[in-house]
Scaffold this motif. Structure first.
Motif, mmCIF file in Angstrom:
data_model
loop_
_atom_site.group_PDB
_atom_site.id
_atom_site.type_symbol
_atom_site.label_atom_id
_atom_site.label_comp_id
_atom_site.label_asym_id
_atom_site.label_seq_id
_atom_site.Cartn_x
_atom_site.Cartn_y
_atom_site.Cartn_z
ATOM 1 N N ILE A 1 -10.895 -87.737 37.828
ATOM 2 C CA ILE A 1 -11.327 -89.110 38.112
ATOM 3 C C ILE A 1 -10.988 -89.965 36.890
ATOM 4 O O ILE A 1 -11.596 -89.788 35.826
ATOM 5 N N PRO A 2 -10.019 -90.892 36.974
ATOM 6 C CA PRO A 2 -9.645 -91.708 35.799
ATOM 7 C C PRO A 2 -10.809 -92.579 35.345
ATOM 8 O O PRO A 2 -11.540 -93.155 36.157
ATOM 9 N N ILE A 3 -10.979 -92.676 34.039
ATOM 10 C CA ILE A 3 -12.064 -93.486 33.479
ATOM 11 C C ILE A 3 -11.540 -94.655 32.663
ATOM 12 O O ILE A 3 -12.328 -95.474 32.207
ATOM 13 N N ILE A 4 -10.233 -94.767 32.436
ATOM 14 C CA ILE A 4 -9.684 -95.883 31.679
ATOM 15 C C ILE A 4 -9.397 -97.026 32.628
ATOM 16 O O ILE A 4 -9.172 -96.831 33.823
ATOM 17 N N SER A 5 -9.398 -98.245 32.097
ATOM 18 C CA SER A 5 -9.171 -99.427 32.917
ATOM 19 C C SER A 5 -7.696 -99.551 33.256
ATOM 20 O O SER A 5 -6.823 -98.984 32.597
ATOM 21 N N SER A 6 -7.413 -100.326 34.286
ATOM 22 C CA SER A 6 -6.033 -100.492 34.717
ATOM 23 C C SER A 6 -5.221 -101.315 33.737
ATOM 24 O O SER A 6 -4.002 -101.248 33.718
ATOM 25 N N GLU A 7 -5.886 -102.119 32.897
ATOM 26 C CA GLU A 7 -5.158 -102.932 31.940
ATOM 27 C C GLU A 7 -4.754 -102.138 30.707
ATOM 28 O O GLU A 7 -3.902 -102.565 29.937
ATOM 29 N N THR A 8 -5.383 -100.965 30.479
ATOM 30 C CA THR A 8 -5.136 -100.186 29.272
ATOM 31 C C THR A 8 -4.034 -99.178 29.529
ATOM 32 O O THR A 8 -4.102 -98.399 30.486
ATOM 33 N N HIS B 1 -14.230 -81.153 26.103
ATOM 34 C CA HIS B 1 -14.283 -81.709 24.745
ATOM 35 C C HIS B 1 -12.897 -82.136 24.263
ATOM 36 O O HIS B 1 -12.775 -83.117 23.534
ATOM 37 N N ASP B 2 -11.872 -81.406 24.666
ATOM 38 C CA ASP B 2 -10.507 -81.731 24.242
ATOM 39 C C ASP B 2 -9.752 -82.465 25.340
ATOM 40 O O ASP B 2 -8.584 -82.174 25.624
ATOM 41 N N ASP B 3 -10.438 -83.405 25.986
ATOM 42 C CA ASP B 3 -9.841 -84.137 27.102
ATOM 43 C C ASP B 3 -8.696 -85.010 26.604
ATOM 44 O O ASP B 3 -8.875 -85.860 25.728
ATOM 45 N N THR B 4 -7.506 -84.793 27.155
ATOM 46 C CA THR B 4 -6.338 -85.618 26.833
ATOM 47 C C THR B 4 -5.890 -86.470 28.011
ATOM 48 O O THR B 4 -5.072 -87.378 27.825
ATOM 49 N N LEU B 5 -6.390 -86.177 29.184
ATOM 50 C CA LEU B 5 -6.014 -86.945 30.371
ATOM 51 C C LEU B 5 -6.908 -88.151 30.589
ATOM 52 O O LEU B 5 -6.614 -88.976 31.452
ATOM 53 N N HIS B 6 -8.032 -88.233 29.845
ATOM 54 C CA HIS B 6 -9.004 -89.323 29.999
ATOM 55 C C HIS B 6 -9.484 -89.398 31.451
ATOM 56 O O HIS B 6 -9.425 -90.436 32.103
ATOM 57 N N MET B 7 -9.945 -88.240 31.916
ATOM 58 C CA MET B 7 -10.454 -88.125 33.278
ATOM 59 C C MET B 7 -11.718 -87.287 33.275
ATOM 60 O O MET B 7 -11.875 -86.388 32.449
ATOM 61 N N ILE B 8 -12.586 -87.586 34.212
ATOM 62 C CA ILE B 8 -13.730 -86.726 34.491
ATOM 63 C C ILE B 8 -13.294 -85.686 35.507
ATOM 64 O O ILE B 8 -12.700 -86.018 36.540
ATOM 65 N N ILE C 1 -1.282 -90.178 33.203
ATOM 66 C CA ILE C 1 -0.323 -89.579 34.123
ATOM 67 C C ILE C 1 0.483 -90.685 34.780
ATOM 68 O O ILE C 1 -0.075 -91.664 35.292
ATOM 69 N N GLU C 2 1.792 -90.539 34.756
ATOM 70 C CA GLU C 2 2.673 -91.551 35.322
ATOM 71 C C GLU C 2 2.592 -91.523 36.841
ATOM 72 O O GLU C 2 2.486 -90.483 37.474
ATOM 73 N N GLY C 3 2.682 -92.724 37.431
ATOM 74 C CA GLY C 3 2.688 -92.845 38.877
ATOM 75 C C GLY C 3 1.353 -92.640 39.539
ATOM 76 O O GLY C 3 1.302 -92.371 40.733
ATOM 77 N N THR C 4 0.257 -92.726 38.798
ATOM 78 C CA THR C 4 -1.071 -92.526 39.377
ATOM 79 C C THR C 4 -1.834 -93.841 39.392
ATOM 80 O O THR C 4 -1.571 -94.740 38.596
ATOM 81 N N ASN C 5 -2.803 -93.922 40.287
ATOM 82 C CA ASN C 5 -3.643 -95.091 40.420
ATOM 83 C C ASN C 5 -5.020 -94.767 39.852
ATOM 84 O O ASN C 5 -5.595 -93.720 40.169
ATOM 85 N N ASN C 6 -5.540 -95.664 39.008
ATOM 86 C CA ASN C 6 -6.820 -95.416 38.370
ATOM 87 C C ASN C 6 -7.992 -95.545 39.328
ATOM 88 O O ASN C 6 -9.120 -95.256 38.944
ATOM 89 N N ASN C 7 -7.751 -95.996 40.547
ATOM 90 C CA ASN C 7 -8.817 -96.142 41.530
ATOM 91 C C ASN C 7 -8.798 -95.028 42.574
ATOM 92 O O ASN C 7 -9.472 -95.135 43.599
#
Length: 532
Positions: free
Chosen positions: A101-108, A79-86, A114-120
């Motif tokens: 698992i990142p859920i935000i788009s690469s353009e956002t 509920h208090d997700d700050t990383l925007h990940m599943i 998290i710095e240096g991470t890939n959303n895919n």
């Protein structure tokens, strides 16, 4: 966001034969629509009342588990997700791995990304060892507010092969830089073991936290389902499951009396007759108060039975880690469980179970590869998909409460899935109570543009083509003979078929048609019958 995941592979090997976890994610994005902008793609874009364009993006992420095989996974989002990940918990050997698992788009660009991470790609947030030789089988998650510590706790429960239950707390790793350099990873969280529950004697099949989080329900291959306190690890209740018809006579003892037996006894344990093993494959809470419990039990052969249990004593006073009780007597209070009913839910043993979020449908997978959607209100099977898998069903997941956002695969096919199954035959299946797709089938093309009729071309089936080939030649002969008969009538019987003649003497017209056109008399010249 909608998320589904599955795990499997070819087993443990130095070569690594496809041991991996596959995640399918569908994310919804809302963009403002400019005036005059048009979009023809109805399947992936729609507009809401605020003139916003709602688009759905899909991506697939694979996580390799190397030489080890992943036995169980559990996905959740705090509920208090700050990383925007599943978050995804994976049971691999004696370890549990917590992935993001990142859920935000690469353009956002987000502040907490998290710095240096890939959303895919998946990010390993934390890992922990449940115990040497324990063997992690299944995992579950709950969020519980701890009154004593005045904070929200995120707990992960793990059921092991040796019958133990281990509870971990997800904590933020403030010293991630130092720990990552020492451990060789960039772990963001830390899994702290808080309690270990002992009571089962065989492997755990299913576990679930109490809706309020302070108790842990489990079922195992020892024929029992048990409730443990999260705060103390003590066993609060035991439910002994049975697999015989409650309306029939009780089963006889499987172990005969040696004094009354006429067969020569043996001391070899392999030759001794033992009681049948009862496997409690599934357990789940049936309401938000935790007073209703369902279990699914079966033997290695025979029918499977669903049992409904009722907690007679109030479980709200047992504080656990986040309950209201503070003394040890309340935390160690025993629960009084009463069996309400037991019914047969399958004629064959069940190997996998999953209860829907609204506690109305129990998805059951059998050892024969069949899928059953069982209605708990009517105590009957709503729909059965018989032997859709070649091997026993190994895992099942019921659909969450229906929402506007589609699960992966539902948007393209127009069908909402009520359950997803996996089997040892290396196949997955999606099953639904829906009778037809929401997408209307495309109409067939016209036969020709110059034709004024509204008929459409359609390919004949094999039976229809065979009947047409048998009928068309006799039909053509009959039409040709009819045309010849009509011609002769107009020439020979013109006077008899005139309007005044037919009204005055209809018999003369019939006689002319029969004797002059269709059938000639034997006295007529040129007519000769074959002698009898």
């Amino acid at each position: 966001v909608s998320f589904t995941a599955y795990c499997g592979g070819g087993g443990s090997a130095k070569t690594g034969v496809g041991n991996k976890i596959v995640c399918d994610l569908v994310a919804q994005q809302v963009d403002q629509v400019n005036e005059g902008q048009d979009d023809d793609d109805d399947n992936f874009h729609s507009a809401d009342n605020n003139n916003n364009n709602i688009s759905l993006s899909r991506k697939t992420i694979e996580i390799s588990t190397g030489e080890a095989l992943c036995f169980g996974i559990h996905a959740f989002r705090p509920h208090d997700d700050t990383l925007h990940m599943i978050r995804l918990v994976a049971c691999v050997g004696d370890e549990i791995l917590l992935y993001g698992i990142p859920i935000i788009s690469s353009e956002t660009n987000h502040e907490n990304e998290i710095e240096g991470t890939n959303n895919n790609t998946a990010i390993l947030l934390a890992k922990a060892n449940v115990g040497n030789g324990y063997g992690a089988n299944v995992a579950t998650y709950t969020a519980m507010f701890n009154v004593q510590q005045n904070k929200l706790q995120h707990l992960i429960g793990v059921g092991c092969e040796n019958g133990h239950l281990v509870v971990f707390e997800i904590q933020t790793n403030h010293e991630s830089s130092s720990s990552s350099s020492s451990s060789g990873g960039n772990n963001i969280n830390k899994l702290t073991k808080i309690i270990e529950c002992k009571g089962h004697t065989k492997a755990i099949c299913a576990i679930q936290f109490h809706p309020r989080g302070y108790e842990l329900l489990s079922s195992a291959k020892d024929g029992t389902a048990r409730i443990f306190s999260v705060a103390t690890g003590n066993e609060l209740a035991t439910m002994k499951c049975e697999v015989h018809d409650p309306k029939g006579p009780p089963p006889s003892s499987a172990v005969p009396d040696p004094s009354k037996s006429t067969i020569k006894t043996t001391k070899d344990p392999r030759m001794m007759k033992r009681a049948p093993q009862i496997l409690v494959r599934g357990c789940a809470y049936g309401d938000l108060e935790g007073k209703t419990i369902y279990t699914i039990a079966s033997g290695k052969r025979g029918a499977a039975y669903l049992t409904k249990w009722k907690a007679l004593s109030s479980s709200g006073s047992g504080g656990g880690g986040g309950g209201r009780g503070t003394n040890s007597e309340q935390q160690q209070q025993q629960r009084t469980i009463h069996q309400e009913y037991r019914v047969q839910c399958s004629p064959v043993p069940i190997s996998a179970t999953s209860l829907s979020s609204d506690c109305t449908i129990f998805a059951l997978g059998s050892v024969e590869g069949s899928i059953l959607l069982y209605n708990l209100e009517t105590k009957s099977v709503l729909k059965q998909f018989k032997e859709v898998h070649d091997l026993p069903v190994t895992c099942l997941a019921s659909r969450p409460i229906p929402s506007a956002l589609m699960l992966p695969g539902e948007l393209e096919g127009g069908v909402n899935f009520d359950a997803v199954s996996a089997s040892a035959d290396n196949r997955m299946g999606r099953w639904t109570l829906q009778r037809k797709s929401r997408i209307k089938p495309a109409r067939a093309t016209r036969t020709s543009s110059s034709s004024s009729s509204s008929s459409y071309s359609r390919k004949k089936g094999p039976v229809e083509q065979l009947v047409w080939n048998m009928v068309r030649l006799p039909l053509l002969f009959l039409v040709s003979m009819t045309m010849v008969a009509v011609r002769d009538v107009t020439i020979v019987c013109r006077e008899e078929f005139g309007m005044p003649a037919v009204l005055l003497d209809a018999g003369a017209a019939g006689h002319c048609l029969y004797r002059e056109v269709l059938w000639a008399e034997d006295t007529r010249l040129g007519i000769k019958f074959v002698p009898v």
